[in-house]
Design a protein around this motif. Structure first.
Motif, PDB file in Angstrom:
ATOM      1  N   PRO A   1      -0.877  -7.230  -4.937  1.00 59.93           N
ATOM      2  CA  PRO A   1      -2.072  -7.216  -5.787  1.00 59.93           C
ATOM      3  C   PRO A   1      -2.316  -5.820  -6.347  1.00 59.93           C
ATOM      4  O   PRO A   1      -2.163  -4.823  -5.660  1.00 59.93           O
ATOM      5  CB  PRO A   1      -3.187  -7.629  -4.827  1.00 59.93           C
ATOM      6  CG  PRO A   1      -2.711  -7.180  -3.485  1.00 59.93           C
ATOM      7  CD  PRO A   1      -1.220  -7.322  -3.510  1.00 59.93           C
TER       8      PRO A   1
ATOM      9  N   GLN B   1     -14.659  -7.278  -9.668  1.00 57.84           N
ATOM     10  CA  GLN B   1     -13.365  -6.610  -9.638  1.00 57.84           C
ATOM     11  C   GLN B   1     -12.322  -7.534 -10.265  1.00 57.84           C
ATOM     12  O   GLN B   1     -12.416  -8.763 -10.173  1.00 57.84           O
ATOM     13  CB  GLN B   1     -12.969  -6.269  -8.199  1.00 57.84           C
ATOM     14  CG  GLN B   1     -11.749  -5.377  -8.066  1.00 57.84           C
ATOM     15  CD  GLN B   1     -11.478  -5.009  -6.609  1.00 57.84           C
ATOM     16  OE1 GLN B   1     -11.723  -5.789  -5.704  1.00 57.84           O
ATOM     17  NE2 GLN B   1     -10.953  -3.810  -6.397  1.00 57.84           N
TER      18      GLN B   1
ATOM     19  N   SER C   1       3.820  -0.237  -3.397  1.00 56.12           N
ATOM     20  CA  SER C   1       2.731  -0.282  -4.362  1.00 56.12           C
ATOM     21  C   SER C   1       3.173   0.307  -5.694  1.00 56.12           C
ATOM     22  O   SER C   1       4.101   1.113  -5.764  1.00 56.12           O
ATOM     23  CB  SER C   1       1.526   0.500  -3.836  1.00 56.12           C
ATOM     24  OG  SER C   1       1.861   1.873  -3.706  1.00 56.12           O
TER      25      SER C   1
ATOM     26  N   VAL D   1      -8.191  -8.424 -10.253  1.00 55.81           N
ATOM     27  CA  VAL D   1      -6.978  -8.292  -9.439  1.00 55.81           C
ATOM     28  C   VAL D   1      -5.822  -8.950 -10.180  1.00 55.81           C
ATOM     29  O   VAL D   1      -5.900 -10.123 -10.570  1.00 55.81           O
ATOM     30  CB  VAL D   1      -7.158  -8.928  -8.046  1.00 55.81           C
ATOM     31  CG1 VAL D   1      -5.865  -8.794  -7.243  1.00 55.81           C
ATOM     32  CG2 VAL D   1      -8.308  -8.279  -7.299  1.00 55.81           C
TER      33      VAL D   1
ATOM     34  N   GLY E   1     -15.713 -10.489  -3.672  1.00 54.98           N
ATOM     35  CA  GLY E   1     -14.487 -10.898  -2.999  1.00 54.98           C
ATOM     36  C   GLY E   1     -14.084 -12.336  -3.221  1.00 54.98           C
ATOM     37  O   GLY E   1     -13.024 -12.753  -2.741  1.00 54.98           O
TER      38      GLY E   1
ATOM     39  N   GLU F   1       0.820  -1.208   0.000  1.00 57.66           N
ATOM     40  CA  GLU F   1       0.000   0.000   0.000  1.00 57.66           C
ATOM     41  C   GLU F   1       0.854   1.257   0.000  1.00 57.66           C
ATOM     42  O   GLU F   1       0.526   2.234  -0.678  1.00 57.66           O
ATOM     43  CB  GLU F   1      -0.944   0.010   1.205  1.00 57.66           C
ATOM     44  CG  GLU F   1      -1.998  -1.072   1.171  1.00 57.66           C
ATOM     45  CD  GLU F   1      -2.967  -0.964   2.334  1.00 57.66           C
ATOM     46  OE1 GLU F   1      -2.952   0.081   3.023  1.00 57.66           O
ATOM     47  OE2 GLU F   1      -3.723  -1.929   2.564  1.00 57.66           O
TER      48      GLU F   1
ATOM     49  N   TRP G   1     -10.573 -12.828 -11.583  1.00 50.43           N
ATOM     50  CA  TRP G   1     -11.836 -12.083 -11.566  1.00 50.43           C
ATOM     51  C   TRP G   1     -12.571 -12.430 -10.271  1.00 50.43           C
ATOM     52  O   TRP G   1     -12.706 -13.612  -9.926  1.00 50.43           O
ATOM     53  CB  TRP G   1     -12.716 -12.463 -12.763  1.00 50.43           C
ATOM     54  CG  TRP G   1     -12.206 -11.948 -14.087  1.00 50.43           C
ATOM     55  CD1 TRP G   1     -11.454 -12.620 -14.989  1.00 50.43           C
ATOM     56  CD2 TRP G   1     -12.437 -10.645 -14.624  1.00 50.43           C
ATOM     57  NE1 TRP G   1     -11.172 -11.836 -16.074  1.00 50.43           N
ATOM     58  CE2 TRP G   1     -11.782 -10.605 -15.880  1.00 50.43           C
ATOM     59  CE3 TRP G   1     -13.115  -9.512 -14.189  1.00 50.43           C
ATOM     60  CZ2 TRP G   1     -11.790  -9.480 -16.694  1.00 50.43           C
ATOM     61  CZ3 TRP G   1     -13.139  -8.393 -14.999  1.00 50.43           C
ATOM     62  CH2 TRP G   1     -12.479  -8.368 -16.237  1.00 50.43           C
TER      63      TRP G   1
ATOM     64  N   THR H   1      -1.691  -9.834  -9.861  1.00 52.91           N
ATOM     65  CA  THR H   1      -0.576  -9.947  -8.917  1.00 52.91           C
ATOM     66  C   THR H   1       0.707  -9.553  -9.641  1.00 52.91           C
ATOM     67  O   THR H   1       1.111 -10.200 -10.610  1.00 52.91           O
ATOM     68  CB  THR H   1      -0.453 -11.377  -8.371  1.00 52.91           C
ATOM     69  OG1 THR H   1      -1.671 -11.723  -7.722  1.00 52.91           O
ATOM     70  CG2 THR H   1       0.687 -11.468  -7.373  1.00 52.91           C
TER      71      THR H   1
ATOM     72  N   ASN I   1      -5.420  -3.826  -7.780  1.00 54.77           N
ATOM     73  CA  ASN I   1      -6.877  -3.946  -7.772  1.00 54.77           C
ATOM     74  C   ASN I   1      -7.507  -2.946  -8.728  1.00 54.77           C
ATOM     75  O   ASN I   1      -7.125  -1.766  -8.769  1.00 54.77           O
ATOM     76  CB  ASN I   1      -7.430  -3.700  -6.366  1.00 54.77           C
ATOM     77  CG  ASN I   1      -6.897  -4.694  -5.361  1.00 54.77           C
ATOM     78  OD1 ASN I   1      -6.735  -5.862  -5.669  1.00 54.77           O
ATOM     79  ND2 ASN I   1      -6.625  -4.239  -4.153  1.00 54.77           N
ATOM     80  N   SER I   2      -8.488  -3.398  -9.474  1.00 50.59           N
ATOM     81  CA  SER I   2      -9.230  -2.511 -10.380  1.00 50.59           C
ATOM     82  C   SER I   2     -10.349  -1.799  -9.628  1.00 50.59           C
ATOM     83  O   SER I   2     -10.587  -2.037  -8.440  1.00 50.59           O
ATOM     84  CB  SER I   2      -9.829  -3.317 -11.531  1.00 50.59           C
ATOM     85  OG  SER I   2     -10.969  -4.050 -11.072  1.00 50.59           O
ATOM     86  N   ASN I   3     -11.051  -0.945 -10.352  1.00 46.67           N
ATOM     87  CA  ASN I   3     -12.299  -0.377  -9.844  1.00 46.67           C
ATOM     88  C   ASN I   3     -13.338  -1.475  -9.687  1.00 46.67           C
ATOM     89  O   ASN I   3     -13.173  -2.594 -10.200  1.00 46.67           O
ATOM     90  CB  ASN I   3     -12.814   0.703 -10.799  1.00 46.67           C
ATOM     91  CG  ASN I   3     -12.983   0.185 -12.212  1.00 46.67           C
ATOM     92  OD1 ASN I   3     -12.042  -0.338 -12.799  1.00 46.67           O
ATOM     93  ND2 ASN I   3     -14.186   0.310 -12.763  1.00 46.67           N
ATOM     94  N   VAL I   4     -14.423  -1.193  -8.971  1.00 45.82           N
ATOM     95  CA  VAL I   4     -15.499  -2.161  -8.723  1.00 45.82           C
ATOM     96  C   VAL I   4     -16.713  -1.784  -9.565  1.00 45.82           C
ATOM     97  O   VAL I   4     -17.120  -0.614  -9.598  1.00 45.82           O
ATOM     98  CB  VAL I   4     -15.883  -2.205  -7.235  1.00 45.82           C
ATOM     99  CG1 VAL I   4     -17.079  -3.124  -7.014  1.00 45.82           C
ATOM    100  CG2 VAL I   4     -14.693  -2.676  -6.404  1.00 45.82           C
TER     101      VAL I   4
END
Length: 753
Positions: free
Chosen positions: A579, A570, A511, A572, A551, A429, A547, A574, A581-584
């Motif tokens: 990870p 979403q 990140s 993800v 979650g 992060e 995909w 790696t 992460n895309s938008n939701v």
């Protein structure tokens, strides 16, 4: 409660109608309310003060008024002034809507819980017509929310002095305060000295005069006594301070068997003396006992001695302490650690303190005395076991020497580094990380560790390593990393003389700045509609990805995903052990509630004005009138005309329809004056559309004697008719408009010719 017979009320009502028709009576007369007896308490009489509490809060006032009748929708409201009798912001106590035909009745009310005052007044207000009675007489009203005896103490500390007595010396003062009442500052108080009321009204009082002091809560002239809050009594007595002390030194050294007497500085005044050692009485109280012989033969004679005096006209006071020391009993305290790691080419200082009056020091190493080491400190540069032996040399006392605890001096077998993250860092992060040397430990052959950071950190040569390989140019105690390409395992190594030190390993996972976006061709599942497909512009050919729905992994191989269930989707990836992460995208089931309007579907507007309705939730909108004419395609439409309208909102291949009905609001009231002078203006009594030309509505008109002269359903705004005559220039008629037997409206019509 006072009750009238049905016949009596009918007679009064008939009189009210007659009075209402008389040209000499124009309005009702509201009389001031007066305190009334409580019908629920036998043999009761009208109250003179309202002393309410949680266990009793039921009061009545009597109210009378005179005809003509009030309107059928009238309510009588009993109002309360502020504590000074002012009605700037009156408070409602009670309301009656069923007394419009009763001219003498009682209001029941409860005293509000925040009411405290001597001059409250009441009045009654009618709502239709709007009138207000004169104010009542002033009444004392209190809600007694605390009705237990108060407890007072010095400064409200909760401790009542022994015997309830406090002595003040030399013009001193003391503050008394209640300590057992919550929110003490929200009340007023009545303070007394020996039965005489004092001016102070707050929760505390500062006094310096002798007397018997007590307090009660101020609930006014009548309610205070019934509240039962009278406190305990504290007696204040006064006297003079004499300034007693113990003669001689305040620090005395004695040996066992020595003779020593403590002497008070004040004698011969008929005083009583009490002697204390360490706050416990050792002699007295004795009249004229102004001296005390210390028994040095007793064990534990050393301590702090004081004398306390009391007597007529003198304050009870105690002297400052005199410390008596036992010269044959002392302690030695080591001032350094039990183990010290002696670094190469370094030295250390050992020290000790003692309670001996005149001490002699002798330091020992490995059990043997060190020549010349006779001070309280010792500078050492060799390993070994060290302690100091202290001997008392003053006062003629012969006692055993006392040794300090032993300090062990060792040399390190090795060194270790401890590195840590500096500041906030969260793996995968944080976009940067700083690592730094936080401690250097010297490790002995037994494995014991000693923190020696401050002593040697400037002596080491440093080198940072990533995944075991040295990093060029990174030779300080701190390293800062700012790119995800720096991710890896980091250690710090150092060299000092023949010692090589290594640190623990810290993993850094920063990140990436890359943004991953997914998109879809829709977000609502609808029968018959095209499938919802999720895609991304990111090339997933060489990526490890998943995909997710809510979650949970639903696919990890296809570069696109068909969403056939509702949920939060979403993607993800790696990358670099972290990870991305895309938008939701949220896929919803088709539901009528997806379409929202900011106004009701049945909307009433004023003719000539515009009202805008805004829709939300859909992807596109179409507005139609009753002829199916398309009016607009924005998410809002502004209505001006009555009628029915249709909104069609699209959600992909699905649609939701809403019918919106627009009607005009009736904007004028029933007239109460007409002029029958033949000029064609206001000659007829014209009603709003709500009441006219409606077969379900009956309009009835009475003359001033109460006789019915006109009655018509589906009223056509045609009264008075041309045959109606008026024998006076101004006449009053009464009307009633009903529907299904229920009254809709009633009032008067004044006819002027």
């Amino acid at each position: 409660m006072k009750k009238r017979s049905s016949l009596c009320n009918i007679l009064v009502l008939m009189l009210a109608i007659v009075f209402a028709g008389s040209s000499t009576v124009s309005s009702q007369v509201l009389n001031k309310p007066v305190a009334a007896d409580n019908p629920n308490l036998g043999g009761n009489s009208p109250w003179t003060a309202a002393c309410a509490s949680s266990s009793f809060n039921e009061y009545f006032v009597n109210f009378t008024w005179s005809p003509p009748l009030v309107n059928s929708d009238n309510e009588f409201v009993l109002e309360l002034s502020d504590a000074n009798g002012n009605f700037g912001s009156p408070r409602e106590l009670a309301r009656a809507s069923d007394k419009n035909n009763i001219f003498d009745f009682d209001f029941e009310f409860a005293v509000p819980t925040d009411i405290r005052g001597e001059n409250y007044k009441m009045r009654v207000r009618s709502t239709s017509p709007a009138k207000t009675s004169p104010a009542s007489d002033a009444y004392s009203m209190y809600f007694v929310d605390y009705n237990s005896p108060l407890l007072i103490s010095q400064d409200g500390n909760g401790t009542i002095p022994p015997g309830g007595t406090i002595q003040l010396c030399g013009g001193a003062s003391v503050t008394l305060a209640a300590h057992n009442i919550p929110n003490a500052s929200s009340y007023q108080y009545n303070w007394y000295r020996s039965g005489t009321p004092l001016a102070e009204k707050s929760e505390s009082i500062t006094v310096s005069s002798a007397g018997m002091y007590y307090v009660e809560l101020d609930y006014g002239s009548i309610c205070s006594g019934s509240a039962n809050t009278l406190s305990n009594t504290i007696e204040i007595i006064t006297g003079s301070s004499l300034g007693v002390a113990i003669n001689g030194s305040d620090n005395v050294g004695l040996c066992s068997g020595d003779s020593y007497t403590l002497q008070a500085s004040i004698t011969g005044m008929g005083l009583t003396y009490t002697w204390y050692k360490d706050n416990s009485i050792v002699a007295g109280p004795v009249l004229e006992g102004d001296s005390f012989a210390v028994n040095t033969s007793a064990s534990g004679f050393d301590g702090n001695y004081e004398v306390e005096i009391s007597g007529s006209g003198a304050c009870l006071e105690r002297s400052a302490p005199v410390t008596v020391n036992n010269l044959g009993n002392f302690e030695v305290t080591r001032q350094n650690a039990s183990e010290i790691v002696l670094l190469p080419a370094q030295s250390a200082i050992l020290s000790a303190t003692t309670t001996a009056t005149s001490p002699n020091y002798q330091w020992f190493k490995d059990g043997s005395p060190i020549t010349g080491a006779t001070n309280s400190t010792l500078n050492i540069s060799e390993t070994g076991n060290y302690f100091v032996r202290v001997t008392e040399t003053s006062g003629g006392c012969s006692g055993s020497p006392v040794d300090s605890d032993t300090t062990t001096i060792v040399s390190p077998d090795s060194f270790e580094f401890v590195i840590a993250y500096v500041g906030a860092y969260t793996a995968c992060e944080s976009s940067d990380a700083t690592l730094s040397l936080s401690a250097i430990n010297a490790v002995s052959s037994s494995g014991a560790k000693t923190d020696v950071t401050s002593e040697v950190q400037s002596s080491f040569a440093y080198q940072w390593k990533k995944d075991g390989a040295s990093i060029g140019g990174e030779t300080s105690k701190t390293i800062t990393l700012s790119s995800f390409e720096d991710n890896g395992g980091y250690t710090l190594e150092g060299v000092l003389d023949s010692f090589n030190a290594a640190s623990n390993n810290l993993n850094v996972k920063l990140s990436t700045s890359e943004v991953l976006e997914i998109s879809s061709n829709g977000t609502v599942l609808c029968d018959g509609a095209a499938p919802i497909v999720l895609t991304t512009s990111k090339d997933l050919t060489s990526e490890t990805f998943q995909w997710l729905r809510n979650g949970q992994v639903v696919d990890s191989s296809a570069e696109t995903l068909t969403a056939d269930e509702v949920g939060d989707y979403q993607l993800v990836i790696t990358t670099n052990d972290c990870p991305l992460n895309s938008n939701v995208i949220t896929v919803n089931a088709f539901d009528e509630s997806l379409l929202s309007l900011d106004k009701p579907q049945d909307l009433v507007i004023i003719e000539g004005e515009t009202e805008t309705v805004t829709a939300s939730g859909g992807q596109s909108y179409e507005w139609f009138d009753s002829n199916n004419t398309l009016l607009g395609t924005q998410d809002f439409y502004s209505f001006q005309q009555e009628g029915e309208y249709l909104l069609v909102a699209s959600f992909g291949n699905c649609t939701i329809s809403r019918v919106i009905t627009i009607t005009y609001r009736d904007t004028f009231a029933v007239p109460n004056v007409i002029t029958v002078n033949g000029d064609g203006i206001n000659d007829l009594w014209v009603l709003p559309n709500t009441f006219s030309r409606n077969s379900d509505v009956l309009v009835t008109i009475y003359d001033e004697t109460g006789k019915e002269i006109f009655s018509q359903a589906n009223y056509e705004n045609n009264w008075p008719q041309s045959t109606t005559t008026f024998n006076k220039s101004s006449m009053i008629f009464y009307y009633k408009i009903t529907k299904g037997g229920s009254s809709l409206k009633q009032g008067t019509i004044t006819v002027i010719r």
